[in-house]
Design a protein around this motif. Structure first.
Motif, PDB file in Angstrom:
ATOM      1  N   THR A 491       0.807  -1.220   0.000  1.00  0.00           N
ATOM      2  CA  THR A 491       0.000   0.000   0.000  1.00  0.00           C
ATOM      3  C   THR A 491       0.839   1.268   0.000  1.00  0.00           C
ATOM      4  O   THR A 491       0.606   2.188  -0.788  1.00  0.00           O
ATOM      5  N   GLY A 521      -1.793   3.802  -1.951  1.00  0.00           N
ATOM      6  CA  GLY A 521      -2.939   3.375  -2.743  1.00  0.00           C
ATOM      7  C   GLY A 521      -3.916   2.577  -1.903  1.00  0.00           C
ATOM      8  O   GLY A 521      -3.509   1.675  -1.170  1.00  0.00           O
ATOM      9  N   GLY A 522      -5.183   2.915  -1.976  1.00  0.00           N
ATOM     10  CA  GLY A 522      -6.191   2.164  -1.240  1.00  0.00           C
ATOM     11  C   GLY A 522      -6.662   0.959  -2.025  1.00  0.00           C
ATOM     12  O   GLY A 522      -6.084   0.578  -3.041  1.00  0.00           O
ATOM     13  N   ARG A 523      -7.728   0.335  -1.513  1.00  0.00           N
ATOM     14  CA  ARG A 523      -8.278  -0.820  -2.224  1.00  0.00           C
ATOM     15  C   ARG A 523      -8.793  -0.426  -3.600  1.00  0.00           C
ATOM     16  O   ARG A 523      -8.741  -1.205  -4.541  1.00  0.00           O
ATOM     17  N   GLU A 524      -9.310   0.802  -3.699  1.00  0.00           N
ATOM     18  CA  GLU A 524      -9.762   1.315  -4.985  1.00  0.00           C
ATOM     19  C   GLU A 524      -8.961   2.580  -5.278  1.00  0.00           C
ATOM     20  O   GLU A 524      -9.391   3.688  -4.957  1.00  0.00           O
ATOM     21  N   PRO A 525      -7.774   2.418  -5.861  1.00  0.00           N
ATOM     22  CA  PRO A 525      -6.918   3.584  -6.071  1.00  0.00           C
ATOM     23  C   PRO A 525      -7.549   4.582  -7.024  1.00  0.00           C
ATOM     24  O   PRO A 525      -8.367   4.236  -7.873  1.00  0.00           O
ATOM     25  N   SER A 526      -7.145   5.820  -6.855  1.00  0.00           N
ATOM     26  CA  SER A 526      -7.617   6.881  -7.748  1.00  0.00           C
ATOM     27  C   SER A 526      -7.171   6.567  -9.173  1.00  0.00           C
ATOM     28  O   SER A 526      -6.050   6.117  -9.404  1.00  0.00           O
ATOM     29  N   THR A 527      -8.069   6.784 -10.126  1.00  0.00           N
ATOM     30  CA  THR A 527      -7.759   6.454 -11.519  1.00  0.00           C
ATOM     31  C   THR A 527      -7.476   7.718 -12.316  1.00  0.00           C
ATOM     32  O   THR A 527      -8.027   8.794 -12.047  1.00  0.00           O
ATOM     33  N   ALA A 600      -9.112   6.463 -16.915  1.00  0.00           N
ATOM     34  CA  ALA A 600     -10.554   6.395 -16.675  1.00  0.00           C
ATOM     35  C   ALA A 600     -11.299   7.393 -17.538  1.00  0.00           C
ATOM     36  O   ALA A 600     -12.532   7.415 -17.552  1.00  0.00           O
ATOM     37  N   GLY A 681     -12.928  10.013  -7.330  1.00  0.00           N
ATOM     38  CA  GLY A 681     -12.003   8.885  -7.395  1.00  0.00           C
ATOM     39  C   GLY A 681     -11.133   8.924  -8.633  1.00  0.00           C
ATOM     40  O   GLY A 681     -10.515   7.916  -8.997  1.00  0.00           O
ATOM     41  N   ARG A 682     -11.075  10.086  -9.286  1.00  0.00           N
ATOM     42  CA  ARG A 682     -10.233  10.273 -10.468  1.00  0.00           C
ATOM     43  C   ARG A 682      -9.333  11.487 -10.254  1.00  0.00           C
ATOM     44  O   ARG A 682      -9.634  12.363  -9.440  1.00  0.00           O
ATOM     45  N   GLY A 711      -1.300   3.987  -6.575  1.00  0.00           N
ATOM     46  CA  GLY A 711      -1.954   2.679  -6.555  1.00  0.00           C
ATOM     47  C   GLY A 711      -2.087   1.994  -7.883  1.00  0.00           C
ATOM     48  O   GLY A 711      -2.655   0.901  -7.958  1.00  0.00           O
TER      49      GLY A 711
END
Length: 881
Positions: A491, A521-527, A600, A681-682, A711
């Motif tokens: 992480t 980076g989290g479980r759902e990293p920024s895209t 994304a 999240g982007r 991430g």
């Protein structure tokens, strides 16, 4: 150097030996001629539980060859719960960490290789189960018995490593007492040569109870003073020590082709057993030892005269040493009459006898001597044992550090290990082929590090800085490739673009914030959303990228072909104008995407819209390049990526995306990309470097570094496509160990305290069902919290299997809950209701505690369901299915 198809390379090594928790520190111990014995005070021994009467015995030796921290373990890294880690044999814990280090030193992350990696390993006697978990085992239920067996039996050492590290080759536990390590090595080599695996992780571990000495008794193997004096006239035995070692093996020709770092080569090996032709079960045999040495030389197809060193079993016993030298002499005399040319030594004089791991210590020592072309001293040798006739044989005990010189061929050595019970093993090692110097490329490299916490990341950065300073000649490309391809991504992340190891070491040591990228980076990293402006680049930077990055080159070639200028991509990129700028930006974005940075969405201004149209496949590449020149398209396909409209500053709708005018008209609203993306999240990624910042490959690598620390799952194989991959030994994972230890008798005290309390059912209030449900929920949360390592970890709405619990743990928890409630609780209910809240709500319904329900009744369930299986079960229960 002649290579054989049967040669096996040692490409990675790791150890935790007395006085040396890394291979580099072990070499320091050996080359400095140090003994690592620990002497204990009476106070330390009393605190460790040694009776005062034993300390008063003059035969009690207050010393040990030990390793610290066997009560500590990085359980989080290997996904063990608190309870699982506590009952796991510390030998398994230490070997798990050692195994990961060996693979990382070899430069391989199992998740990023298709290689079938086998495991061949053994462990010593499990004293933790005997001394620390005995009370728990005697009081355990059948489920707990089963869990303790899985956590402590030798059978599960190798398979647990395979499971935790995701290794899919054969997984075999090997145990032949003191010869375990080399028998495991022999077995692994046969598996490699037979095609059963592509790589093999081989090793062994043995741990004594910590903080204790031992009782000397005349005639036994134990030394009266803690010293092992192998082959000396004063030799009276050895010290049984603690330690673990592991090596990674690969077929030599494949190791050379894959750019692996080769420490040494296994030319051949042999194993046998003494049978009954000896004085007793534990006694050694001259004929058995001589035969195994001769067999190994024959398998290796080497003559005794070419062997310059033998790492002996060398236990320093009055009986064993003369037998071993006599056996070696007999085996060597079949091929040479020379005397006094072959050095002899025993690592047991440094670190003691590591039992099952003894052969691994000797193997790693000998591989290091071959690699450094240096003979290290065997300690405590003054006068030879009078029963050893050194003058009649080829051997002399080496007592000084010296350059190891070869005659006409490569350096070779033998390593022996003989197990109680008569299983003998001998291995022939040879120095590795000369390392070809990779052509130094004057180019920047992307170095990445990661850890599970910020503190561990800082330690990793400092360790890498020290290593790079100590090894200034390392190839920067090999360092970058090893870090990118050979390490699991965690992480907390750090990335650095550097063109020399010196520059990288300095930046890491100083924590240079301008050059070092950091992130978590989290479980759902920024895209990323790529921001395209249609800005070109300096022709020299474009040429740099075209030469260095295959994905960029392919995309630029595609642009030239779309313009009907095949083969002219370099000329195209050197031109001024919008078409060249669009071609560069398209190639840059394509390269970044090929490296694993999946956008994304796209945001564009000016002629950047043409690049966006090509990347989003709204226009064919030729039409997009025409758009960059100013030619409006007639038809546009719906973009395959979201695109921000320069007119509105919003994401294009599907209808807008189909409208050619949207792609050609002037911008009516200049978007603030960061404001548009805030909270989504982007994040915006600007492909054009800021003014004054480097362009070319440095800029592309910096873009990749920025995304990796946020991430992104960078494809480092793609980053290094087109280059010869080379791996080098580097500092390994920084373990974050916590104490996991059950003191002797601790479980008995816990059990008595539990038995003294009342059962949960006795605290129920018949008039308050909600109170009773809360009691059950609280009890279950507490029970699961103890397993996980804290009540705060037992989240009520998190799937328990995602928290690391397995079915055996839950069966035990449910069984104890049933005893507390006097109600038969179905363990399988956790499959249908895998959270604490849903499980308790379902149980409350079954017990008649839920509103409007009775035990076994058909009332409608109101508990929240957490899985489709649970919903189907509820429907069946209420007759709706």
């Amino acid at each position: 150097m002649t290579l054989s198809d049967s040669d096996v390379a040692i490409i990675g090594m790791a150890c935790r030996f007395p006085g040396a928790d890394t291979v580099d520190r072990f070499w320091d111990v050996l080359s400095q001629g140090r003994e690592t014995l620990t002497r204990y005070t009476d106070e330390e021994l009393l605190a460790a539980g040694v009776p005062a009467a034993r300390l008063a015995d003059p035969r009690y030796v207050k010393a040990a060859q030990t390793i610290p921290g066997t009560d500590l373990f990085d359980s989080g890294l290997f996904q063990f719960t608190q309870d699982e880690a506590e009952i796991l044999d510390p030998q398994h814990r230490v070997f798990l960490e050692c195994s990961l280090e060996a693979l990382e030193r070899a430069g391989y992350d199992p998740e990023r290789t298709d290689a079938q990696i086998g495991v061949y390993a053994g462990a010593g006697m499990n004293t933790y189960l005997l001394h620390n978990l005995g009370e728990r085992y005697r009081a355990a239920s059948s489920v707990d018995h089963y869990r303790l067996m899985l956590a402590n039996d030798k059978d599960f050492l190798a398979t647990r490593v395979s499971y935790k590290l995701n290794l899919t080759g054969p997984s075999v536990s090997v145990n032949t007492a003191c010869s375990t390590s080399l028998v495991a090595l022999h077995t692994a080599c046969l598996a490699l040569l037979g095609g059963e695996c592509d790589m093999a992780l081989v090793g062994a571990v043995h741990l004594n109870p910590p903080g204790q000495g031992y009782q000397y008794q005349e005639g036994m193997i134990f030394s009266p003073d803690g010293h092992c004096r192998a082959f000396d006239a004063e030799a009276r035995g050895t010290v049984i020590g603690s330690g673990a070692g592991a090596v990674v093996l690969k077929r030599l020709k494949e190791a050379l082709a894959d750019g692996d770092w080769i420490h040494a080569v296994v030319k051949g090996s042999a194993i046998n057993n003494d049978g009954s032709a000896k004085t007793g079960y534990t006694a050694p045999s001259i004929s058995g030892q001589a035969a195994v040495v001769a067999d190994a030389q024959e398998v290796a197809d080497v003559e005794p005269e070419t062997i310059g060193y033998v790492e002996a079993h060398g236990t320093g016993t009055p009986l064993g040493d003369p037998i071993e030298v006599a056996a070696l002499t007999e085996a060597f005399r079949d091929g040479t009459d020379r005397s006094g040319y072959c050095a002899l030594g025993s690592v047991k004089t440094n670190i003691g006898h590591l039992d099952t791991a003894a052969g691994m210590a000797g193997l790693i020592k000998t591989a290091l001597m071959l690699e450094h072309r240096t003979l290290v001293p065997s300690l405590h040798f003054t006068e030879p044992n009078p029963d050893i006739d050194f003058a009649a044989g080829p051997f002399f005990v080496n007592t000084e550090k010296a350059e190891w010189k070869s005659g006409t061929g490569p350096l070779r050595a033998g390593v022996s290990s003989f197990g109680i019970g008569g299983t003998n093993a001998h291995v022939i090692l040879q120095e590795g082929p000369a390392r070809e110097q990779a052509p130094r490329e004057s180019r920047p490299e992307l170095l990445v590090l990661s850890a599970r916490s910020e503190d561990a990341l800082e330690q990793a950065a400092a360790a890498l800085a020290r290593h790079l300073r100590a090894h200034p000649g390392l190839d920067p490309a090999a360092v970058a490739q090893t870090l990118g391809l050979g390490r699991r991504a965690h992480t907390h992340r750090l990335a650095l673009v550097a063109d020399t190891t010196r520059s990288a070491a300095m930046a890491l040591a100083l924590g240079n914030a301008e050059r070092i990228r950091r992130g978590a980076g989290g479980r759902e990293p920024s895209t990323p959303v790529l921001v395209l402006t249609g800005t070109g680049t300096d022709p020299a930077d474009a040429a740099d990228l075209y030469k260095s990055v295959p994905a960029y080159r392919d995309a630029a070639d595609a642009c030239a072909a779309a313009l009907r200028r095949p083969g002219e991509a370099e000329a195209l990129l050197a031109e001024n104008g919008t078409v060249a700028a669009c071609s560069h930006e398209y190639a840059l974005a394509t390269a970044l995407t090929a490296w694993g940075v999946a956008p994304a969405g796209l945001a564009a201004t000016g002629t950047g819209l043409a690049t966006a149209a090509a990347l989003a496949e709204a226009l064919p590449l030729a039409d997009a390049l025409a758009l960059a020149r100013g030619t409006a398209p007639h038809r546009v396909a719906p973009p395959r990526l979201p695109v921000v409209s320069p007119r509105t500053g919003r994401w294009m709708t599907e209808d807008e995306g189909r409208d050619p005018a949207v792609w050609t008209g002037p911008a009516g609203a200049t978007a603030s990309w960061d404001a548009l993306l805030d909270g989504t999240g982007r994040h915006a990624v600007r492909l054009t470097p800021p003014d004054g910042e480097p362009g070319g490959l440095t800029h592309l690598l910096t873009l990749a570094a920025d995304q990796w620390v946020l991430g992104a799952a960078l494809d480092f194989a793609a980053v290094h496509t087109g280059r010869d991959i080379r791996r080098v030994p580097l500092p390994t994972h920084r373990f974050e160990r916590r104490r996991h230890w059950v003191e002797p008798g601790e479980h008995s005290a816990r059990t008595e305290a539990t038995a003294a309390g009342e059962r949960l059912i006795a605290r129920f209030d018949p008039a308050d069902p909600e109170h009773n449900v809360e009691l059950i929920r609280d009890h279950l949360t507490e029970s699961i919290g103890k397993v996980l390592g804290g009540r705060h970890l037992a989240a009520p709405d998190t799937n328990l299997f995602d928290l690391g619990l397995d079915s055996l743990v839950l069966i035990e928890v449910v069984a104890k809950l049933g005893e507390e409630l006097g109600f038969e609780v179905q363990a399988a209910s956790f499959v249908e209701f895998p959270t604490i809240r849903s499980f308790v709500d379902n149980l409350a319904e079954l017990m008649g505690l839920a509103p409007g329900a009775a035990p076994g009744g058909d009332g409608a369930a109101t508990a929240p369901r957490t899985s489709r299986r649970a919903q189907r079960a509820a429907a069946r229960h209420t007759g709706q299915a």
